[in-house]
Design an enzyme around this catalytic site. Structure first.
Site, mmCIF file in Angstrom:
data_model
loop_
_atom_site.group_PDB
_atom_site.id
_atom_site.type_symbol
_atom_site.label_atom_id
_atom_site.label_comp_id
_atom_site.label_asym_id
_atom_site.label_seq_id
_atom_site.Cartn_x
_atom_site.Cartn_y
_atom_site.Cartn_z
ATOM 1 N N GLU A 232 0.806 -1.223 0.000
ATOM 2 C CA GLU A 232 0.000 0.000 0.000
ATOM 3 C C GLU A 232 0.844 1.281 0.000
ATOM 4 O O GLU A 232 0.359 2.342 0.412
ATOM 5 C CB GLU A 232 -0.942 -0.002 1.201
ATOM 6 C CG GLU A 232 -2.013 -1.076 1.112
ATOM 7 C CD GLU A 232 -3.165 -0.783 2.039
ATOM 8 O OE1 GLU A 232 -4.219 -0.342 1.543
ATOM 9 O OE2 GLU A 232 -3.018 -0.994 3.257
ATOM 10 N N HIS B 161 -0.593 5.734 7.203
ATOM 11 C CA HIS B 161 -1.764 4.911 6.884
ATOM 12 C C HIS B 161 -1.874 3.842 7.962
ATOM 13 O O HIS B 161 -0.880 3.198 8.299
ATOM 14 C CB HIS B 161 -1.642 4.257 5.511
ATOM 15 C CG HIS B 161 -2.653 3.168 5.304
ATOM 16 N ND1 HIS B 161 -4.012 3.417 5.356
ATOM 17 C CD2 HIS B 161 -2.529 1.830 5.096
ATOM 18 C CE1 HIS B 161 -4.666 2.273 5.169
ATOM 19 N NE2 HIS B 161 -3.784 1.298 5.026
ATOM 20 N N HIS C 170 -4.925 1.126 10.344
ATOM 21 C CA HIS C 170 -6.234 0.469 10.405
ATOM 22 C C HIS C 170 -6.844 0.579 11.796
ATOM 23 O O HIS C 170 -7.615 -0.292 12.194
ATOM 24 C CB HIS C 170 -6.080 -1.018 10.025
ATOM 25 C CG HIS C 170 -5.336 -1.242 8.739
ATOM 26 N ND1 HIS C 170 -4.469 -2.287 8.546
ATOM 27 C CD2 HIS C 170 -5.339 -0.537 7.575
ATOM 28 C CE1 HIS C 170 -3.958 -2.233 7.318
ATOM 29 N NE2 HIS C 170 -4.473 -1.181 6.710
ATOM 30 N N HIS D 242 -11.720 -0.127 6.073
ATOM 31 C CA HIS D 242 -10.282 -0.395 5.959
ATOM 32 C C HIS D 242 -9.449 0.378 6.990
ATOM 33 O O HIS D 242 -8.787 -0.219 7.821
ATOM 34 C CB HIS D 242 -9.873 -0.055 4.515
ATOM 35 C CG HIS D 242 -8.422 -0.223 4.210
ATOM 36 N ND1 HIS D 242 -7.917 -0.059 2.948
ATOM 37 C CD2 HIS D 242 -7.355 -0.521 4.980
ATOM 38 C CE1 HIS D 242 -6.613 -0.266 2.951
ATOM 39 N NE2 HIS D 242 -6.249 -0.547 4.181
HETATM 40 ZN ZN LIG Z 1 -4.297 -0.657 4.733
#
Ligand SMILES: [Zn+2]
Length: 255
Positions: A77, A96, A98, A167
């Site tokens: 990602e 980023h 979760h 997500h």
């Molecule tokens: Zn992710």
């Protein structure tokens, strides 16, 4: 230590802090833009943030590809970071993750994530929800190419945070310390908002309050340093941080 060495050291610390504060676990990542070449950024190879050392940091170009020959696996990602750096010249650091507390706000359409506590003000008044399915149909929900990364960045717009439906989130800021702070307080704000919703109707911060909080923030101020020192120490890397009186590194945002 050169500014670049300090920057990479700070990136290692940021990884450990985000792990310690439960923002990331085996998954999730943080990156920083190259201070001398805006078309490149630094991020770890594919590894859990808690385990990252200096040698794990790799340099990628603005398309998310390694600058040097790289045999080790990279984050699938990484295009989240590349997409945001390509779209937002003002952004110097990206996270980023979760984090579970924010997930309900990306799923329950009618309920918007709002800043409800003073430390949550940096998420901004409106937090967009990006839905990968809108443009890309049924996927595994991961952002695995530049088209998806750019589309996410478009949803982020000029803001600091975009939620990703089902997500996680992407956050963007002007420095490593700032993006860590944003990403640590984002799930806490979400948790408090959810708790407040059970008790009644939460009162979000006003536009003026958000603006006043933003105006009062200074990179490497004693208040900012206090948090950085605290987080780094808790994460077991207090000995890796520099001196609070050091001149502001070149990568700090200058308005
Ligand atoms: Zn992710």
């Amino acid at each position: 230590m050169s500014n670049l060495d300090t920057l990479i050291q700070d990136l290692v610390i940021a990884n450990r802090v985000l792990a310690k504060e439960d923002v990331v676990d085996a998954y999730g990542h943080v990156s920083v833009r190259h201070p001398d070449n805006p078309k490149r950024f630094f991020i770890s190879r594919s590894l859990a943030p808690e385990l990252i050392e200096r040698d794990d940091i790799v340099e990628l170009d603005i398309e998310g590809q390694p600058v040097k020959d790289e045999k080790r696996s990279l984050y699938l990602e990484r295009f989240i970071h590349a997409g945001i750096y390509a779209t937002r010249p003002d952004v110097m650091a990206v996270v980023h993750a979760h984090a579970e507390d924010i997930l309900p706000f990306g799923i329950a359409k009618a309920t918007k994530l709002k800043p409800v506590i003073h430390s949550g003000s940096f998420i901004g008044g409106k937090v967009p929800v990006w839905d990968i399915r809108k443009k890309f149909g049924d996927t595994n929900l991961l952002v695995t190419n530049m088209a998806q990364g750019r589309d996410l960045a478009k949803s982020l717009g000029k803001g600091s945070v975009a939620l990703m439906r089902g997500h996680g989130f992407a956050s963007a800021a002007r420095s490593i310390i700032e993006v860590v702070r944003l990403s640590v307080y984002l799930p806490r704000n979400a948790r408090v908002q959810l708790a407040a919703m059970q008790a009644g109707k939460p009162i979000p911060l006003s536009k003026g309050e958000i603006a006043a909080r933003a105006a009062g923030y200074k990179p490497r101020s004693p208040e900012t340093w206090r948090a950085w020192e605290y987080w780094a120490t808790r994460a077991g890397c207090g000995d890796m941080i520099g001196e609070p009186d050091a001149p502001a590194p070149a990568y700090d945002h200058k308005p």
